[in-house]
Design an enzyme around this catalytic site. Structure first.
Site, short mmCIF file in Angstrom:
data_model
loop_
_atom_site.label_atom_id
_atom_site.label_comp_id
_atom_site.label_asym_id
_atom_site.label_seq_id
_atom_site.Cartn_x
_atom_site.Cartn_y
_atom_site.Cartn_z
N GLY A 119 0.83 -1.19 0.00
CA GLY A 119 0.00 0.00 0.00
C GLY A 119 0.86 1.25 0.00
O GLY A 119 0.73 2.10 -0.85
N PHE A 120 1.76 1.33 1.00
CA PHE A 120 2.70 2.45 1.12
C PHE A 120 1.97 3.78 1.18
O PHE A 120 2.46 4.80 0.73
CB PHE A 120 3.73 2.42 -0.02
CG PHE A 120 4.26 1.04 -0.29
CD1 PHE A 120 5.03 0.39 0.67
CD2 PHE A 120 3.96 0.35 -1.46
CE1 PHE A 120 5.49 -0.89 0.46
CE2 PHE A 120 4.41 -0.94 -1.67
CZ PHE A 120 5.18 -1.56 -0.71
N ALA A 140 1.29 -1.01 14.79
CA ALA A 140 1.97 -2.02 15.62
C ALA A 140 1.96 -1.60 17.08
O ALA A 140 1.62 -2.39 17.96
CB ALA A 140 3.41 -2.23 15.13
N ASN A 180 10.04 -7.38 16.65
CA ASN A 180 10.56 -8.55 15.94
C ASN A 180 11.66 -8.06 15.00
O ASN A 180 11.38 -7.52 13.92
CB ASN A 180 9.43 -9.24 15.16
CG ASN A 180 9.91 -10.47 14.42
OD1 ASN A 180 11.03 -10.53 13.91
ND2 ASN A 180 9.06 -11.49 14.37
N GLN A 215 11.28 -4.12 6.97
CA GLN A 215 10.66 -2.81 6.72
C GLN A 215 11.70 -1.73 6.51
O GLN A 215 11.54 -0.86 5.65
CB GLN A 215 9.76 -2.44 7.88
CG GLN A 215 8.49 -3.23 7.93
CD GLN A 215 7.47 -2.53 8.81
OE1 GLN A 215 6.95 -1.48 8.45
NE2 GLN A 215 7.22 -3.11 9.96
N LYS A 260 8.60 2.65 18.70
CA LYS A 260 8.37 3.92 17.98
C LYS A 260 8.09 3.56 16.51
O LYS A 260 7.61 2.48 16.23
CB LYS A 260 9.57 4.84 18.17
CG LYS A 260 9.79 5.22 19.65
CD LYS A 260 10.66 6.45 19.87
CE LYS A 260 12.11 6.21 19.57
NZ LYS A 260 12.97 7.39 19.91
N GLU A 280 7.79 3.72 8.09
CA GLU A 280 7.93 4.99 7.36
C GLU A 280 9.36 5.51 7.49
O GLU A 280 9.89 6.15 6.58
CB GLU A 280 6.95 6.04 7.90
CG GLU A 280 5.53 5.52 8.02
CD GLU A 280 4.55 6.20 7.08
OE1 GLU A 280 4.98 6.80 6.10
OE2 GLU A 280 3.34 6.10 7.34
#
Lengths: 798, 163
Positions: free
Chosen positions: A278-279, A549, A689, A696, A759, A763
């Protein structure tokens, strides 16, 4: 303090935050107060499957076997296929639309145009308390607002028939003069005063600064291009509508769809268990989804509508073109005395998208004088939207490139210059950071990269015909948060289920929520199954802004702790329990067994306890909302952006941080740039994780390679057409473009930021990458390209 | 004008008798008619590799192959890669182990390409893997992990392993 659930919204603050992520917000941070007491457990050694362990992806098997069902892979009987027709002029009116040949084409079931007269309501935008990212609704009038706007949908028995018939639609236009480029003299910039920042006297301080750098930094239209095109299936059962939609947020999609259709929201279900990327482009459903819903209703059959890959370039927007004039003034020893910034982004002619180019300009460094303004400029384009780190990304690109220019002008090491201008607190909000492991990031990144061996002079390092460039940049992304819900179900057969409506867009939500539940319940993580992405499941906010998350880890942890308490109470109090003689305070839950704390044996398995007390299941629904939150307030978190709290909500300023280090090789003869290696150190707080977080981070860095060197939407200046609307001509990084990448986590649990101390992750990965590459190219070549992407012709011509 | 025709496709060792419009691509035949949506449509114009399947032992793009062209040939899709007992193929297992994907949408194509890449003898070095896996776009950016997975699986399988 104002209650976050009954906020007196301050207009200025609201607009300001909305600029940051398109989110409205509340004025207080109280909802974050519910940090679980057990959060300190994260500091203990990490067991297999516990939070913090590098567990493989829980949805890995179904994805490698090809059995994960994405939205349009729902096998429904009597499926019809919709294909869209888009405008071929950028502005004007449809004078006539001839669909006779289309209707006569084999297999065609229906053709809908603006003449069909179907009402689709305008949805509420984010700022208005809604979830939509554009106000445009298709086929409501004969106006053409951009080239590539949906103007008809053809539905047929098969995809092939619909495709053929759609090509037979002929349109007569009455063209009007289009505004295609923001620099057009007829364009009207609209100042966004809500995100203006001023302190000291920036102009005067810059004028008298002993050392100055000044430049204009531009980024082109960039597109999200997730591998799964935007596509959906809509099906009605009576007056109930189900939409299988690849969505980053089923609650928001449900809200928008119910508004479009004028339908009670309870009658809409949105299902999105797997999303093919999606981004930012699947946060809200785009206009084609409304046409699928209309066609399915009119035909009384399920309708599948997929944008073709080229149509995804105009059926929804990507990152807008941005432009920043940035001036830095400093003392001779490198102390910033002034930052002067002025930026703009393009937006749609009658819609609003803000890409705040100053979100990092005002945050990263200490300066006694600063002035920053941002405007939006309407042109004839589809409304731009969010693409990974909207705002932070272009803002950091300009600032971190300018800092490199300043370092070069001063003859100072780029890392040393950044440390020299270290901000001890948030320079704009003037409150302390919650945590800021950025010094540690610089140190760890520089060490791993070998930065100390850099010869600072441009063109000083080479191997044969290849110039070697080493560049670096900092990055940051704010911590967004809001309350969340989760449900845990224990079954008498030993299974543990975690339910949330939140979506896993490939980030790892399935995996980390299992870890969160397993850790508290003491069961093997493999026994926990997680269900996500369905409006029938507990409400959840958007998987965007790197917030989900943290929100769901808090909610699942809270639910798991409550489940444990209920289990222990059941064990100590139920007359049929084998442990009924024990006191609840003497019982512990460990390795899936409930046992007296002073006896290592003699425990009862959770499943056996449930069987003994004749319970098939134990279901616990908990949340991190303040006590007494109403249904309306809970719905607001699920259906709007209004509960999203900004980085400053907890009294500290909460941000994730990074330091990017890049080596490029530039062929001296041909000007080709290759990224040779990348090292980045990230402060994302507690990493739930590490294996999936690394994915990511590197994903962001690789998207950053594309942004720096490849990605550019080319707009035909004659008619506003996106010339390269496909994956061969809009080039993104492929495997051969990508080198070895080292990632380092320097974060520490930040319990002031979020309940479990995490945190931002996803992104953050892209922020600063383009600047680091650009700075490396300058170091290699001595040429400063301030216009992305850095292509051969710019380098050779510079 | 399109014509409908009966066609027998042999997919993953099983015959599928379908009646198809002559314009149906192999990809759409799999996804829309044979109930095998594991092969993905990312661009439908041969640019992204998400639809990669094996036909006659070679990797091909399902979106640029008409279903009729595959008649009488062995077609293998992602659904046919694991052993009948469900044991993952070495490449599938390596993709999970190395986290060689995020959203999973390009993954079936990446895996089918990777199996062929190893079979073709093009997994000799990381650079070679990068080159021969570059027809498959991964927007999530899992490339370094894809390289690691292919390298690992190639070592386990040995060169010239049969498809």
């Amino acid at each position: 303090m104002t209650s976050p659930l009954n906020p007196e919204l301050k207009r200025r603050t609201l607009v300001q935050a909305t600029m940051m992520t398109g989110a409205a917000l509340t004025a207080s941070g109280a909802a974050q107060a519910a940090a679980p007491a057990e959060a300190n457990a994260v500091r203990q050694p990490v067991k297999h499957g516990a939070v913090g362990s590098s567990l493989s992806r829980a949805d890995g098997a179904v994805k490698v076997k090809g059995t994960a069902r994405y939205a349009i892979e729902q096998p429904l009987a009597r499926m019809a296929y919709g294909v869209l027709v888009q405008s071929t002029i950028p502005a004007g009116r449809i004078r006539a639309i001839d669909t006779a040949a289309t209707r006569a084409s084999p297999g065609v079931l229906a053709v809908y145009t603006h003449e069909s007269g179907f009402r689709i309501n305008r949805p509420k935008r984010d700022l208005e308390g809604g979830a939509a990212t554009e106000v445009f609704v298709p086929l409501q009038d004969n106006l053409v607002r951009w080239n590539g706007q949906h103007i008809a949908i053809v539905v047929a028995e098969s995809f092939e028939q619909a495709t053929e018939a759609a090509a037979l639609v002929t349109v007569a236009y009455e063209a009007s003069e289009a505004l295609l480029h923001p620099t057009d003299s007829r364009a009207h910039p609209q100042p966004m005063d809500a995100i203006k920042a001023e302190w000291g006297d920036a102009a005067a301080a810059f004028a008298s600064a002993p050392v100055k750098v000044e430049g204009v930094y531009t980024t082109p239209r960039e597109y999200n291009v997730p591998m799964e095109p935007h596509a959906c299936v809509a099906a009605w059962e009576g007056d109930r509508l189900t939409v299988w939609e690849p969505s980053q947020w089923v609650g928001g999609a449900r809200q928008v769809i119910s508004e479009w259709m004028g339908l009670d929201i309870e009658k809409v279900r949105v299902v999105s268990p797997y999303v093919g990327g999606g981004f930012g482009s699947k946060i809200a459903p785009h206009p084609h989804v409304s046409l699928a819903c209309i066609a399915a209703r009119e035909l009384g059959r399920p309708v599948k509508v997929s944008l073709t890959r080229p149509q995804t370039f105009t059926g929804l927007g990507g990152r807008p073109r941005t432009h920043q004039r940035l001036a830095l003034g400093a003392t001779r020893d490198g102390q910033l005395v002034s930052i002067v910034h002025e930026g703009w982004n393009e937006t749609a002619i009658d819609d609003t998208h803000v890409e705040p180019t100053n979100s990092v300009t005002t945050l990263m460094y200490a300066t006694p004088n600063l002035s920053s303004r941002h405007s939006i400029i309407p042109v004839n384009t589809v409304n731009p939207s969010w693409l990974r780190a909207p705002g932070e990304n272009p803002s950091t690109y300009a600032l971190e490139t300018a800092m490199d220019e300043l370092a070069h002008t001063l003859g100072m090491d780029p890392v040393a210059l950044r440390l020299k201008n270290w901000a001890d607190q948030d320079p704009k909000a003037k409150i302390p950071w919650t945590t800021r492991q950025l010094r540690e990031a610089y140190a760890a990144g520089a060490e791993a990269f070998g930065w100390s061996r850099r010869n600072p002079a441009p063109r000083s390092m080479r191997e044969g015909r290849e110039l070697i460039g080493w560049g670096m940049a900092a990055g940051t992304y704010p911590v967004w948060r809001q309350p969340g819900e989760a449900k845990i179900i224990l079954h008498a057969d030993g299974r543990v289920e975690v339910h949330s409506g939140g979506v896993d867009i490939g980030t790892g939500t399935y995996t980390i929520l299992a870890q969160a539940a397993a850790e508290v319940l003491g069961v093997p993580v493999e026994r926990v199954s997680v269900s996500l992405g369905d409006t029938d499941l507990p409400r959840a906010p958007v998987a965007g802004g790197s917030q989900l998350a943290n929100i769901l880890m808090g909610a699942v942890h809270t639910a798991a702790v409550a489940t444990r308490t209920e289990l222990l109470n059941l064990a100590a109090s139920d007359p049929k329990s084998p442990l009924r003689s024990a006191r609840v305070n003497d019982l512990v839950l460990e390795n899936g067994q409930i046992r007296p704390s002073r006896r290592p044996t003699g425990g009862v398995a959770i499943a056996d306890l449930l069987k003994a007390v004749e319970r098939e299941r134990l279901e616990v629904h908990r949340d991190t909302f303040p006590t007494g939150a109403t249904e309306a307030q809970r719905n607001a978190g699920n259906r709007s952006f209004t509960l999203m709290q900004p980085a400053t909500a907890s009294g500290g300023s909460a941000h994730a941080w990074s330091a990017q280090f890049v080596e490029v090789r530039v062929d001296e003869d041909f000007g080709t740039v290759r990224v040779k290696r990348m090292v980045a150190a990230f402060d994302s707080g507690l990493v739930f994780n590490p294996k999936l977080a690394r994915s990511q981070w590197i994903g962001g860095m690789i998207m950053g390679i594309g942004q720096a060197l490849l990605e550019e939407g080319l707009i035909d200046p004659r008619d506003g057409r996106v010339v390269n609307a496909n994956l061969a001509d809009y080039a993104v990084a492929v495997n051969a473009d990508v080198p070895e990448i080292q990632t380092i986590s320097v974060g520490i649990p930040d319990l002031q930021a979020t309940p479990r101390g995490g945190k931002a992750v996803g992104e953050l990965g892209i922020v600063g990458v383009a600047a680091a590459i650009s700075n490396a190219v300058f170091h290699a070549t001595g040429k400063r390209i301030r216009d992305l992407p850095i292509t051969i012709e710019k380098l050779v011509g510079a | 004008m399109a014509t409908q025709r009966a066609v027998r496709l042999r997919i993953n060792g099983r015959d599928h008798d379908l009646t198809l419009d002559s314009r149906v691509t192999l990809l759409d035949a799999l996804r829309e008619y044979a109930g095998l949506p594991g092969s993905k449509k990312g661009c439908d114009q041969g640019q992204c590799g998400a639809c990669t399947v094996h036909v006659g032992g070679q990797r091909v793009l399902g979106c640029l192959t008409l279903a009729m062209q595959a008649e009488g040939r062995e077609i293998t899709t992602i659904e046919g890669l694991a052993a009948p007992d469900g044991t993952l193929h070495a490449v599938q297992a390596a993709f999970v182990e190395h986290d060689a994907f995020q959203c999973g949408y390009c993954t079936p194509g990446q895996i089918m390409s990777a199996v062929a890449c190893i079979h073709e003898g093009h997994a000799g070095s990381d650079d070679e893997i990068r080159e021969y896996m570059s027809g498959n776009i991964c927007r999530c950016g899992a490339y370094p992990h894809i390289v690691a997975a292919v390298r690992d699986a190639a070592a386990r399988l040995g060169k010239g392993t049969s498809l």
